[in-house]
Motif scaffolding. Structure first.
Motif, short mmCIF file in Angstrom:
data_model
loop_
_atom_site.label_atom_id
_atom_site.label_comp_id
_atom_site.label_asym_id
_atom_site.label_seq_id
_atom_site.Cartn_x
_atom_site.Cartn_y
_atom_site.Cartn_z
N VAL A 123 0.84 -1.20 0.00
CA VAL A 123 0.00 0.00 0.00
C VAL A 123 0.87 1.25 0.00
O VAL A 123 0.67 2.19 -0.79
N THR A 124 1.87 1.27 0.88
CA THR A 124 2.77 2.43 0.97
C THR A 124 3.53 2.64 -0.33
O THR A 124 3.64 3.77 -0.82
N GLY A 125 4.04 1.54 -0.89
CA GLY A 125 4.80 1.65 -2.14
C GLY A 125 3.98 2.21 -3.27
O GLY A 125 4.44 3.10 -4.01
N LEU A 126 2.76 1.72 -3.44
CA LEU A 126 1.90 2.20 -4.53
C LEU A 126 1.48 3.65 -4.31
O LEU A 126 1.37 4.42 -5.27
N GLU A 127 1.26 4.02 -3.05
CA GLU A 127 0.82 5.39 -2.76
C GLU A 127 1.92 6.42 -2.93
O GLU A 127 1.64 7.60 -3.18
N THR A 128 3.17 6.00 -2.80
CA THR A 128 4.28 6.96 -2.84
C THR A 128 4.95 7.07 -4.22
O THR A 128 5.95 7.76 -4.35
N ASP B 220 5.71 8.58 -7.60
CA ASP B 220 5.62 9.97 -8.05
C ASP B 220 4.45 10.14 -9.02
O ASP B 220 4.40 9.50 -10.07
N ALA B 221 3.52 11.04 -8.68
CA ALA B 221 2.34 11.27 -9.52
C ALA B 221 2.71 11.78 -10.90
O ALA B 221 2.02 11.49 -11.89
N SER B 222 3.80 12.54 -10.98
CA SER B 222 4.19 13.10 -12.28
C SER B 222 4.61 12.00 -13.25
O SER B 222 4.38 12.10 -14.46
N VAL B 223 5.21 10.94 -12.72
CA VAL B 223 5.60 9.81 -13.56
C VAL B 223 4.37 9.10 -14.10
O VAL B 223 4.29 8.73 -15.27
N VAL B 224 3.37 8.92 -13.23
CA VAL B 224 2.12 8.28 -13.63
C VAL B 224 1.40 9.14 -14.66
O VAL B 224 0.86 8.64 -15.66
N ASP B 225 1.40 10.46 -14.45
CA ASP B 225 0.76 11.37 -15.40
C ASP B 225 1.44 11.32 -16.75
O ASP B 225 0.79 11.39 -17.80
N ALA B 226 2.77 11.22 -16.74
CA ALA B 226 3.51 11.13 -17.99
C ALA B 226 3.15 9.86 -18.75
O ALA B 226 2.99 9.87 -19.98
N ALA B 227 3.00 8.76 -18.02
CA ALA B 227 2.60 7.49 -18.64
C ALA B 227 1.19 7.60 -19.21
O ALA B 227 0.91 7.07 -20.30
N ARG B 228 0.33 8.30 -18.49
CA ARG B 228 -1.04 8.49 -18.98
C ARG B 228 -1.03 9.33 -20.26
O ARG B 228 -1.77 9.05 -21.21
N GLY B 229 -0.17 10.34 -20.27
CA GLY B 229 -0.04 11.19 -21.45
C GLY B 229 0.48 10.44 -22.66
O GLY B 229 0.20 10.82 -23.81
N TRP C 221 8.28 -1.54 -6.14
CA TRP C 221 8.86 -2.84 -5.79
C TRP C 221 9.87 -2.80 -4.64
O TRP C 221 9.82 -3.69 -3.77
N PRO C 222 10.80 -1.84 -4.58
CA PRO C 222 11.75 -1.84 -3.45
C PRO C 222 11.05 -1.80 -2.09
O PRO C 222 11.48 -2.47 -1.15
N VAL C 223 9.97 -1.02 -2.00
CA VAL C 223 9.23 -0.93 -0.73
C VAL C 223 8.50 -2.23 -0.46
O VAL C 223 8.48 -2.74 0.66
N ILE C 224 7.88 -2.80 -1.50
CA ILE C 224 7.17 -4.07 -1.35
C ILE C 224 8.14 -5.17 -0.93
O ILE C 224 7.84 -5.97 -0.03
N LEU C 225 9.29 -5.21 -1.60
CA LEU C 225 10.27 -6.26 -1.29
C LEU C 225 10.77 -6.15 0.15
O LEU C 225 11.00 -7.18 0.81
#
Length: 215
Positions: free
Chosen positions: A100-105, A107-116, A134-138
């Motif tokens: 949960v923590t890993g997915l929430e943290t 960077d929104a700008s990276v996700v927005d760029a992928a959406r773009g 992944w590093p946080v999940i691991l």
């Protein structure tokens, strides 16, 4: 008989129980990882459900190990099944929390760029968000594994596999010949399992973490 002499004479049995211990830990953590990551993904847009899942799995950690293993007996009997299930239940919370923590943290700008770039929601999750988280999940999987290595010894109380057999048998025979050596062999072997697992996860982290995320 000295401790080293005892280990030498019983190396075959200790090695067998050592491998059993590793197997039951890996199976349990593997199942917990699948459950936790799926749960983190499914509840992503359901904050109340996610909060409830974290609360319930966190509360389960407060149940004494003996009690939880004992509660499994009427449902699953003795042996591997109650051991794996109990360990899986214990391992879920740290993995889920970190997922949960890993997915929430991310960077929104990276996700927005992928959406773009035209990526669909599922593509962004699998190709962008999960790799970055992944590093946080691991790290959550690593913490859960070390925790489960220790708890797995209690599985001997329900005739589960692993090194707990040495500890329980040695303690039940305390005062008899080699009883202390037997219990101590189980404890030392569990410490070795934990150390090996810890190093293994450090290596896995180095190998599987995206290059730009290495510290």
């Amino acid at each position: 008989m000295s401790f080293l002499d005892y280990v030498s004479e019983n190396s075959t049995r200790i090695s067998f129980l050592f491998l059993q211990h590793v197997q039951v830990v890996l199976i349990s953590v593997g199942l917990a990882t699948v459950v936790s990551i799926l749960l983190a993904m499914v509840t992503e847009r359901l904050p109340k459900t996610r909060k409830a899942a974290l609360s319930i799995t966190g509360t389960i950690l407060t149940i004494p190990s003996f009690a939880l293993f004992g509660l499994m007996i009427p449902l699953f009997g003795l042996g591997v099944a109650p051991t794996v299930l109990a360990l899986t239940v214990y391992a879920v919370f740290p993995i889920l929390r970190n997922a949960v923590t890993g997915l929430e943290t991310v960077d929104a700008s990276v996700v927005d760029a992928a959406r773009g770039m035209g990526m669909a929601s599922r593509q962004r999750l699998w190709r962008i968000r999960l790799p970055l988280a992944w590093p946080v999940i691991l790290n959550g999987i690593r913490v859960a594994t070390i925790m489960v290595v220790a708890i797995a010894a209690i599985g001997a109380a329900v005739r589960g596999p692993g090194l707990g057999e040495l500890i329980f048998r040695g303690l039940s025979r305390m005062g008899a010949a080699n009883a202390l050596n037997e219990a101590l062999a189980g404890v030392v072997a569990i410490v070795v399992v934990a150390a090996v697992m810890d190093v293994l996860f450090l290596i896995i982290g180095r190998v599987t973490t995206p290059r730009g995320l290495h510290a």
